[in-house]
Every structure is written in structure tokens, then in C-alpha cells.
Design a protein around this motif. Structure first.
Motif, PDB file in Angstrom:
ATOM      1  N   HIS A   1      36.384  40.252  49.439  1.00  0.00           N
ATOM      2  CA  HIS A   1      36.683  38.819  49.283  1.00  0.00           C
ATOM      3  C   HIS A   1      36.410  38.368  47.852  1.00  0.00           C
ATOM      4  O   HIS A   1      37.243  37.685  47.235  1.00  0.00           O
ATOM      5  CB  HIS A   1      35.836  38.014  50.276  1.00  0.00           C
ATOM      6  CG  HIS A   1      35.987  36.528  50.138  1.00  0.00           C
ATOM      7  ND1 HIS A   1      37.157  35.868  50.451  1.00  0.00           N
ATOM      8  CD2 HIS A   1      35.124  35.569  49.708  1.00  0.00           C
ATOM      9  CE1 HIS A   1      37.016  34.578  50.228  1.00  0.00           C
ATOM     10  NE2 HIS A   1      35.785  34.367  49.771  1.00  0.00           N
ATOM     11  N   GLN A   2      35.257  38.751  47.316  1.00  0.00           N
ATOM     12  CA  GLN A   2      34.929  38.373  45.939  1.00  0.00           C
ATOM     13  C   GLN A   2      35.930  38.965  44.954  1.00  0.00           C
ATOM     14  O   GLN A   2      36.327  38.301  43.988  1.00  0.00           O
ATOM     15  CB  GLN A   2      33.513  38.840  45.597  1.00  0.00           C
ATOM     16  CG  GLN A   2      32.412  38.052  46.293  1.00  0.00           C
ATOM     17  CD  GLN A   2      31.032  38.489  45.871  1.00  0.00           C
ATOM     18  OE1 GLN A   2      30.871  39.399  45.043  1.00  0.00           O
ATOM     19  NE2 GLN A   2      30.006  37.869  46.435  1.00  0.00           N
ATOM     20  N   ARG A   3      36.354  40.190  45.192  1.00  0.00           N
ATOM     21  CA  ARG A   3      37.329  40.803  44.293  1.00  0.00           C
ATOM     22  C   ARG A   3      38.665  40.068  44.340  1.00  0.00           C
ATOM     23  O   ARG A   3      39.315  39.866  43.309  1.00  0.00           O
ATOM     24  CB  ARG A   3      37.527  42.278  44.657  1.00  0.00           C
ATOM     25  CG  ARG A   3      36.489  43.180  44.026  1.00  0.00           C
ATOM     26  CD  ARG A   3      36.572  44.592  44.573  1.00  0.00           C
ATOM     27  NE  ARG A   3      35.645  45.467  43.863  1.00  0.00           N
ATOM     28  CZ  ARG A   3      34.333  45.449  43.998  1.00  0.00           C
ATOM     29  NH1 ARG A   3      33.773  44.600  44.820  1.00  0.00           N
ATOM     30  NH2 ARG A   3      33.562  46.278  43.309  1.00  0.00           N
ATOM     31  N   SER A   4      39.088  39.697  45.527  1.00  0.00           N
ATOM     32  CA  SER A   4      40.373  39.003  45.668  1.00  0.00           C
ATOM     33  C   SER A   4      40.353  37.663  44.949  1.00  0.00           C
ATOM     34  O   SER A   4      41.269  37.332  44.193  1.00  0.00           O
ATOM     35  CB  SER A   4      40.696  38.792  47.148  1.00  0.00           C
ATOM     36  OG  SER A   4      40.820  40.018  47.827  1.00  0.00           O
ATOM     37  N   VAL A   5      39.296  36.886  45.177  1.00  0.00           N
ATOM     38  CA  VAL A   5      39.180  35.569  44.550  1.00  0.00           C
ATOM     39  C   VAL A   5      39.104  35.714  43.030  1.00  0.00           C
ATOM     40  O   VAL A   5      39.737  34.958  42.280  1.00  0.00           O
ATOM     41  CB  VAL A   5      37.955  34.810  45.098  1.00  0.00           C
ATOM     42  CG1 VAL A   5      37.727  33.514  44.320  1.00  0.00           C
ATOM     43  CG2 VAL A   5      38.122  34.512  46.583  1.00  0.00           C
ATOM     44  N   SER A   6      38.340  36.702  42.564  1.00  0.00           N
ATOM     45  CA  SER A   6      38.200  36.930  41.121  1.00  0.00           C
ATOM     46  C   SER A   6      39.519  37.397  40.508  1.00  0.00           C
ATOM     47  O   SER A   6      39.859  37.020  39.379  1.00  0.00           O
ATOM     48  CB  SER A   6      37.105  37.967  40.858  1.00  0.00           C
ATOM     49  OG  SER A   6      35.859  37.517  41.362  1.00  0.00           O
TER      50      SER A   6
ATOM     51  N   SER B   1      48.746  29.015  46.408  1.00  0.00           N
ATOM     52  CA  SER B   1      50.164  29.408  46.334  1.00  0.00           C
ATOM     53  C   SER B   1      50.738  29.868  47.660  1.00  0.00           C
ATOM     54  O   SER B   1      51.957  29.888  47.846  1.00  0.00           O
ATOM     55  CB  SER B   1      50.330  30.535  45.311  1.00  0.00           C
ATOM     56  OG  SER B   1      49.673  31.718  45.763  1.00  0.00           O
ATOM     57  N   GLY B   2      49.848  30.274  48.571  1.00  0.00           N
ATOM     58  CA  GLY B   2      50.300  30.824  49.840  1.00  0.00           C
ATOM     59  C   GLY B   2      50.788  32.254  49.718  1.00  0.00           C
ATOM     60  O   GLY B   2      51.345  32.810  50.664  1.00  0.00           O
ATOM     61  N   LEU B   3      50.580  32.859  48.548  1.00  0.00           N
ATOM     62  CA  LEU B   3      51.030  34.232  48.308  1.00  0.00           C
ATOM     63  C   LEU B   3      49.855  35.203  48.375  1.00  0.00           C
ATOM     64  O   LEU B   3      48.700  34.834  48.124  1.00  0.00           O
ATOM     65  CB  LEU B   3      51.691  34.334  46.930  1.00  0.00           C
ATOM     66  CG  LEU B   3      52.956  33.502  46.702  1.00  0.00           C
ATOM     67  CD1 LEU B   3      53.399  33.618  45.243  1.00  0.00           C
ATOM     68  CD2 LEU B   3      54.072  33.945  47.635  1.00  0.00           C
TER      69      LEU B   3
ATOM     70  N   LYS C   1      54.757  38.679  40.906  1.00  0.00           N
ATOM     71  CA  LYS C   1      55.386  37.465  40.382  1.00  0.00           C
ATOM     72  C   LYS C   1      55.074  37.273  38.907  1.00  0.00           C
ATOM     73  O   LYS C   1      55.936  36.827  38.128  1.00  0.00           O
ATOM     74  CB  LYS C   1      54.908  36.254  41.183  1.00  0.00           C
ATOM     75  CG  LYS C   1      55.510  34.925  40.733  1.00  0.00           C
ATOM     76  CD  LYS C   1      54.944  33.768  41.546  1.00  0.00           C
ATOM     77  CE  LYS C   1      55.489  32.432  41.046  1.00  0.00           C
ATOM     78  NZ  LYS C   1      54.921  31.289  41.808  1.00  0.00           N
ATOM     79  N   ASN C   2      53.841  37.611  38.514  1.00  0.00           N
ATOM     80  CA  ASN C   2      53.412  37.403  37.128  1.00  0.00           C
ATOM     81  C   ASN C   2      53.596  38.649  36.256  1.00  0.00           C
ATOM     82  O   ASN C   2      53.169  38.657  35.102  1.00  0.00           O
ATOM     83  CB  ASN C   2      51.953  36.956  37.103  1.00  0.00           C
ATOM     84  CG  ASN C   2      51.764  35.532  37.597  1.00  0.00           C
ATOM     85  OD1 ASN C   2      51.876  34.583  36.822  1.00  0.00           O
ATOM     86  ND2 ASN C   2      51.485  35.375  38.888  1.00  0.00           N
TER      87      ASN C   2
END
Length: 490
Positions: A220-225, A327-329, A337-338
């Protein structure tokens, strides 16, 4: 004809059965080869199985490719010092993360270049930075002083330095994650925008990416970061910086154990033993991080979490599948996307099932408490990490078949003149007492256990690292290559 059984897994009161691979049992079953290796190279020997290393690499590649992502994998060299693994990393099409001058110099000599190396050292010296710039190797910068030093050297050489910026201080669930490494996430955009690039203070630095490494195993921390890093990269791109990658470092969980219930049972019974002051599990009542204070259990188990349902590929999949609220992505979709390449720097998890350490029994004795101590020709630094103990049951390789089992509890001790040189703090139960000259095998030690804290105290020789290429042919002494004999390019 019944096959003789000459090796056994230790079976302590609360077992922790390691996952093993066929190549390990192949060696256990051929003690003629093993004896030849110990006689030639001494005790202990560290054996590294290259096909297992390559298989781990393939598994990570397949995961990223299933998402259609741009990606790079860098093997964290600090996890193991064997040169053969570096050469295999390049052969398998991945890079190497270096954290010192010698790691970088040696990796360059083994076939490394600007495309498959990165320098991430915690302390970067002038000679490290100069070597990296001369060879076009990207440098991950941690602070302003490193920017000043890199700028000075790059300007002197007359060559632009490719750099990434390490960032930290991400906010996750209202908490700012602390790290002693990196630029603060709230300040890095202003710093790069104000000082880095053409006609600015650091005009010899070209920012090509961002880097972070979290001191936890939370997906979770990795995803948010990672989501926060993607936003930072997007902002910096708008300011004219051609960022192409985000490196999320290592710390990818792996699983060492066959059975979750054994891990849970061991943990609960160790806590109970500490609380009741009746610890017959470990040497001299060592709580491995747990302690009793004012009648209450304090502390926590100070070891690696050896059992993990979510590990390696599934660990990374959780990170990539995480949905961004704004973003819902998914994280993977945001990377696509980026147009950002994701990079990882695994060490331990790339070395899963790659190595084991084998040592020779030197003596057996009973101490003043009546406990059997089995002395091995190795020392505690040759199987040590920052963890309080290595919690895997070892294998005992007897010289002959065990015809009558005489259960015995032992502790394995090392060669240092220190009371604390106890190789495993857990009491290990064996079918019989090992004889002098028989062997003990510690499983899955390639990641951080073999070399990270190894020393030459007492002027002991460092352990020999052997590279096992694997073969469908009958096992032979000649399939093992002395890592010291791997030739560096001049």
C-alpha cells in the motif's frame, strides 16, 4: 533396493521447514562431490545456482510484460558479492545496482555499461562519481551536497552527468513516512525546477528519473508513493525535464517457508516462552526481540518475516493493480498513460533458492547446562544480517545411513572467541549427534546472509563462493566454478 537416507532436516520443537529446490537435494545425495568441494575450498563454502537466479529474473520480466509496461530490473549487488551473479544478470538481460566504488568498478569490468548499471551509494565519494560520469552510468542523488560534488566533477570532465533524484517523506494515510535518505517530496520539484538544468546552478546535471526506497514491506505504501512520484514526474516534465523512469527500489517480500502454520506456531510459542520465563526454544533464553518488562511482553520479533503469502510477483502485482482514488486508474495504467518506465532493484527476492552455505563439523561438546554444542568450521559473520536470527531449519548430512535414531538437541556454534558466536539461536533437534567431519547445510542464504557482515577477524579466510551452472549430466566436481577465478576485463 532401498535407497540409503543420509541427510535429514533438523526438526526442532517448533519446526520452520524451508522451501528447497531439486539442485540442493541433488548435492545432498552426492557427498563425494560435496566432500571434494570442502577439501578443495575449505569450510564453509557458499554455493550459487545460476539457473535459479535466471528463473527469478524471468518471472519478474513476465509480470511487467503482461501489463505492457516499460521496465528495467537492476539486481542489488549489495545482497551478495559473487561476480558470477553479476555476469549472469547481464547475460539474462537485466542491470546491476551498485552501492560502492568497488561494486561499480567490478561491475564495469564484468560487462556493465551506461545502460545496465546505476550508482545508488548511500555515501558517494569523488572517485565513485567520477567513474560513473566517465562511463555514463546514472547516479541517484540523495542531497544538495551530492549535487554540488557531481556538478563540480562533471564540469571538470566536460561531460553531462545523467542523474536521478531520490525522494522521501511521502504521506500515506495521514502519516509522513520518514527516511534518512532522499530529498523531501514536498521540496524536490522546487529544487530541481530552480537549480537543475541549462543556465542554472547545476547545469551539468541531466535529470532522467526519480527514485525511492521504503523501509517497510507495505505494498500500500509503495503504491501511494509511486502515484505521488508519477505526479512529480509529470510536473517536472512540464518544466522541461525529460524524466523517463521511476525506480521503486527493492524490499520486495519473498517467502522462505513451506508452511504458514509453522511460522504462526513458532511466533506464538516464542512469545509464550518469554512471558512465562520458560524458554526452551532458543539459546540462553534469547527472545529474538521479545522481552518481559513489568510482567508484560514488550518488543517484537526482530527477524525477517520468513513466511509471506504475498511475495515476489504477487507483491509487485498488488502495487501495480492499486487504484488511485483521484484518477480512478490503476498504478500500471498511470505509468502507461504518463509514458514512464518502472524500475526495481531487488536483491533478496532475486536470490530466492539461489544459494546455500555448507560447513564442516569440527567438534561436539556439552556445556555447563548439559546442552550439546556442535562447533562448525565457520563463524557467525558468514551467515549474518541485521536480523536477530536466521529462522530456517538446517539440513544435516551424515556420512552414513542413520539406522537407529537417537534424538538429540543441539546448538551450532562458530569459530570466533566470542560467547555470542552461536550460528543459529534456535535449539535444533537431530536424529543423532553429528560426527566430526560431517556437514551442516544452511538453506537459501544467498540474499544478505553470506557476505553482508562477513569479516576476517582472527585472520580467518573469507568463505569461498562457488558458482554452480547446473547440468543435466551426472553431478561432478568440475561443474562448480570458484568465483575468485572469474576473470575481469582489463
Amino acid at each position: 533396493m532401498k535407497e540409503k537416507k543420509m541427510y535429514y532436516k533438523g526438526a526442532p520443537k517448533y519446526e520452520l521447514t524451508p522451501i528447497t529446490s531439486s539442485w540442493m537435494h541433488e548435492l545432498f545425495n552426492d557427498q563425494v562431490v560435496l566432500r571434494g568441494l570442502i577439501e578443495r575450498y575449505g569450510s564453509p563454502v557458499n554455493i550459487h545456482h545460476l539457473p535459479s537466479f535466471n528463473e527469478n529474473i524471468i518471472n519478474y520480466k513476465e509480470l511487467f510484460e503482461s501489463y505492457g509496461l516499460k521496465y528495467r530490473i537492476f539486481y542489488a549487488r549489495k545482497a551478495n558479492k559473487s561476480k558470477g551473479l553479476v555476469k549472469q544478470a547481464f547475460t539474462s538481460g537485466i542491470g546491476v545496482d551498485t552501492a560502492s566504488y568497488k561494486e561499480l568498478e567490478q561491475s564495469l569490468s564484468l560487462g556493465g555499461n551506461a545502460e545496465n548499471l546505476v550508482l545508488t551509494a548511500a555515501i558517494k565519494t569523488e572517485e565513485q562519481i567520477k567513474l560513473a560520469i566517465e562511463n555514463g552510468v546514472p547516479i541517484i542523488l540523495d542531497n544538495e551536497d551530492e549535487c554540488v560534488l557531481t556538478q563540480s566533477i562533471a564540469k571538470e570532465i566536460g561531460k553531462i552527468a545523467s542523474v536521478g533524484f531520490r525522494i522521501s517523506g511521502f504521506e500515506v494515510d495521514g502519516e509522513k513516512l520518514y527516511s534518512r535518505f532522499g530529498f523531501d517530496v514536498d521540496e524536490v520539484v522546487d529544487f530541481i525546477g530552480s537549480y537543475v538544468g541549462e543556465q542554472r546552478t547545476f547545469d551539468f546535471l541531466k535529470v532522467t528519473g526519480l527514485h525511492f526506497h521504503l523501509d517497510s514491506y507495505s505494498t500500500h505504501q509503495r503504491s501511494v508513493s509511486l502515484i505521488a512520484s508519477i505526479k512529480i514526474a509529470s510536473t517536472l516534465k512540464e518544466k522541461g525535464h525529460a524524466l523517463s523512469f521511476i525506480d521503486i527500489g527493492g524490499g520486495i517480500l519473498m517467502n522462505y517457508l513451506e508452511k504458514e502454520n509453522q511460522w504462526l506456531t513458532f511466533n506464538e510459542n516464542l512469545k509464550k516462552a518469554v512471558v512465562e520465563s520458560n524458554n526452551d526454544i532458543t539459546y540462553n533464553n534469547n527472545g529474538l526481540g521479545f522481552r518481559l518488562e513489568d510482567g508484560k511482553l514488550r518488543g517484537k520479533l526482530n527477524t525477517y518475516p520468513f513466511f509471506n503469502t504475498i511475495n515476489k510477483r504477487s507483491f509487485l502485482k498488488e502495487v501495480l493493480d492499486f487504484i488511485d482514488d483521484e484518477s480512478g486508474l490503476s498504478v500500471a495504467s498511470l505509468l502507461l498513460k504518463n509514458d514512464i518506465e518502472i524500475r526495481i532493484e531487488p536483491g533478496r527476492s532475486l536470490l530466492d533458492q539461489v544459494g546455500m552455505t555448507i560447513a564442516k563439523v569440527s567438534h561436539r561438546k556439552k556445556d555447563a547446562k548439559g546442552q550439546w554444542l556442535v562447533g562448525l568450521e565457520m563463524n557467525m559473520s558468514q551467515m549474518m544480517s541485521s536480523s536477530a536470527d536466521f529462522l530456517l531449519d538446517p539440513f544435516i548430512l551424515y556420512g552414513s545411513e542413520v539406522e537407529v535414531e537417537e534424538s538429540v538437541d543441539v546448538f551450532f556454534t562458530g569459530a570466533y572467541c566470542l560467547e555470542r558466536d552461536v550460528l543459529l539461536k534456535r535449539k535444533i533437534t537431530l536424529p543423532k549427534l553429528p560426527a566430526i567431519g560431517e556437514y551442516v547445510a544452511f538453506i537459501n542464504t544467498a540474499g544478505y546472509m553470506m557476505h553482508f557482515f562477513e569479516t576476517e577477524a582472527h585472520l580467518f579466510e573469507l568463505s569461498t563462493n562457488l558458482i554452480f551452472t547446473g547440468s543435466k549430466e551426472k553431478l561432478s566436481f568440475f561443474q562448480f566454478i570458484d568465483d575468485n577465478k572469474i576473470v575481469l576485463d582489463s
